[in-house]
Design an enzyme around this catalytic site. Structure first.
Site, mmCIF file in Angstrom:
data_model
loop_
_atom_site.group_PDB
_atom_site.id
_atom_site.type_symbol
_atom_site.label_atom_id
_atom_site.label_comp_id
_atom_site.label_asym_id
_atom_site.label_seq_id
_atom_site.Cartn_x
_atom_site.Cartn_y
_atom_site.Cartn_z
ATOM 1 N N SER A 186 0.837 -1.203 0.000
ATOM 2 C CA SER A 186 0.000 0.000 0.000
ATOM 3 C C SER A 186 0.878 1.261 0.000
ATOM 4 O O SER A 186 1.737 1.393 -0.883
ATOM 5 C CB SER A 186 -0.939 -0.072 1.204
ATOM 6 O OG SER A 186 -2.022 0.806 1.051
ATOM 7 N N PHE A 187 0.719 2.150 0.957
ATOM 8 C CA PHE A 187 1.605 3.307 1.075
ATOM 9 C C PHE A 187 3.077 2.881 1.094
ATOM 10 O O PHE A 187 3.959 3.615 0.615
ATOM 11 C CB PHE A 187 1.275 4.087 2.358
ATOM 12 C CG PHE A 187 2.312 5.097 2.757
ATOM 13 C CD1 PHE A 187 2.513 6.250 2.007
ATOM 14 C CD2 PHE A 187 3.101 4.892 3.889
ATOM 15 C CE1 PHE A 187 3.488 7.179 2.374
ATOM 16 C CE2 PHE A 187 4.073 5.819 4.253
ATOM 17 C CZ PHE A 187 4.263 6.970 3.498
#
Lengths: 241, 241, 241
Positions: C74-75
């Protein structure tokens, strides 16, 4: 969890869910599958969308059902959307199983590919009673693509002509789109009843649900026939809080 | 069911299907995998698309095969489309396994991303004999992405340079698009030999088949190497009536 | 193979990978999951993207790790991209697990749907300390859609507010895009943390990797919680040479 209410799609009636209900029951989940007005073998076909919706609402209210997991399949998605407007207080969660989530003001026919709409228009005109029957060749290839030929034939024999008016009725869905009822989309990944891509079920229909839960399973548009045990399991995952 | 005739793609020859044939046979399904003209180790490369097609037609006719499930993989999709034009009466069903379904008048090169076409053009010019060989790094990452390194190396050793002319030949497919032969598309869902999305196999290629049956399986572009047992099972599902 | 270094996403810290590390270890693969600066319960939140990256680089260098399979979730994808720029010689392969692969010059916020960005902006303004916390209702439906309610609640309790500055920092990724480090994209197919389609993880993010390996698994954005054994197996397939 509450009670599953399973709302069939076009050409089907409540008996399409018989095996799914058995599998849900064996896991402790009560389930009920009413037949819409204008559907089922030998029923009169002169209904509109409102009559379809009202018949499902009546079936739920007469049984005093609350805490419902309300499941709509295919055309049934348009019906559960309107049922949710009438009796939101009875519905714990909506589950759309490769189902139509119409835009406000649209009919089902507005949201299928033009070639499909043209075919349905022609079939309804030829029917003599404003109904449409899916041709077997399309049923076999595009609806039960995961079945063997015997299953394709047997299940085709359980279908009956679909009243066309409910597919043409444009629906006011403003209240539906204002509801905060939790909702899930259950996607059978080999479903080609709507052509994948621009016109596909997912994410075209699912994205309209706002915050929703996605659950997926392998299979065609007709997993209630071709994999009822797997469908029951996924309905539980889609329907739980 | 009839006999499976398995038509390989670029860089491959008929031996690519050895394990798949074994698994089909163990389930009672005879299968045959001819090698196209201009393909296979040590064969001359000076062929065009017509010669590829004719060699497959000849292999089928010489063996007197009828009731064929004709399977095309990748480039092989362009060949089975033309084979179907020549001997439609022998073909019970077409199965496209992550295969090209070209638009009428197009070549294979017309339907791959411009960056891929530019790479192939360059490789063919550098080859000295108008062939293209897939670089190992691309084979390993984009073709056998579901294999371990040893399998990637072993299978790369079974490839041979692809004659480029058949990929450049523009095909008249008007008759193909007029045929009513039943057809299936078998999609390996992790196939990135064509980049997913705008240029992907499915639904870009599958949608061109009109009414078709979709069957899916996990795996890369090269499931005949990485999962021949699973492929055989899915070919049966794709190939049955 | 080398050592797996697992870099968490927003709201998570290194402990999110505990079960995955256990499963990797039981198959003979050492793994290490540092917590980024500004993340983890009770840590100060005043960090920017550079501090996040530097803290991961430091954790790797201090341990003297080489031959790393560097995984970003994700991030975390934005962080491993910048880590790869700093210490490319230590990295054997990059694995993006439903992770951001930002365009050069973009921030994470530049690449999420406008409605998501507006929500995050509002939440950060209301936070008092420029952080964002995912609301439970969104976590339950869109992040752990494959979990039961108890798992959804338990895992939500492990989260902590995300410093927003690193999501707003625009990243110079020119060096990242010049690297030839092998890379894989591991796609959990029911992930709706980004809405599928136009804004989806795959192929939008994966396609930016150039030649890459695709590996897929069923599950939500949070498979490290909902299926750590399956995730470990797929990380091995994504991470091998």
């Amino acid at each position: 969890m509450g009670t599953f209410v399973l709302v069939h799609g076009a050409w089907h009636d409540g008996s399409a869910w018989d095996q799914t209900i058995r599998h849900l029951g064996s896991q402790g989940h009560p389930a009920f599958a009413p037949t819409m007005a204008g559907h089922g073998k030998s029923q009169p076909r002169n209904v509109d969308h409102r009559k379809c919706t009202d018949s499902i609402v009546r079936a739920i209210v007469e049984r005093g059902l609350r805490d419902i997991i309300l499941v709509g399949h295919s055309f049934g998605g348009t019906v559960v959307s309107k049922v949710a407007e009438q009796i939101p207080e009875r519905i714990r969660r909506l589950v759309f199983l490769n189902a139509f989530v119409l835009q406000d003001g649209h009919s089902l026919v507005d949201e299928i590919p033009p070639s499909h709409a043209a075919l349905f228009d022609r079939l309804s005109q030829e029917s003599g009673d404003h109904t449409v029957m899916v041709p077997f060749s399309i049923w076999r290839e595009s609806f039960v693509n995961d079945a063997d030929l015997e299953t394709a034939r047997r299940t085709y024999g359980q279908l009956s002509p679909e009243p066309y008016q409910p597919c043409q009725d444009k629906l006011d869905l403003k209240k539906f789109y204002s509801l905060d009822t939790p909702r899930s989309f259950l996607n059978a990944t080999e479903d080609i009843a709507l052509p994948p891509g621009e016109w596909g079920w997912h994410p075209r229909m699912s994205a309209r649900l706002g915050v929703y839960r996605l659950v997926a399973m392998p299979g065609s548009h007709e997993v209630m026939y071709t994999n009822p045990a797997g469908l029951a399991q996924k309905l539980i995952e889609a329907g739980r809080d």
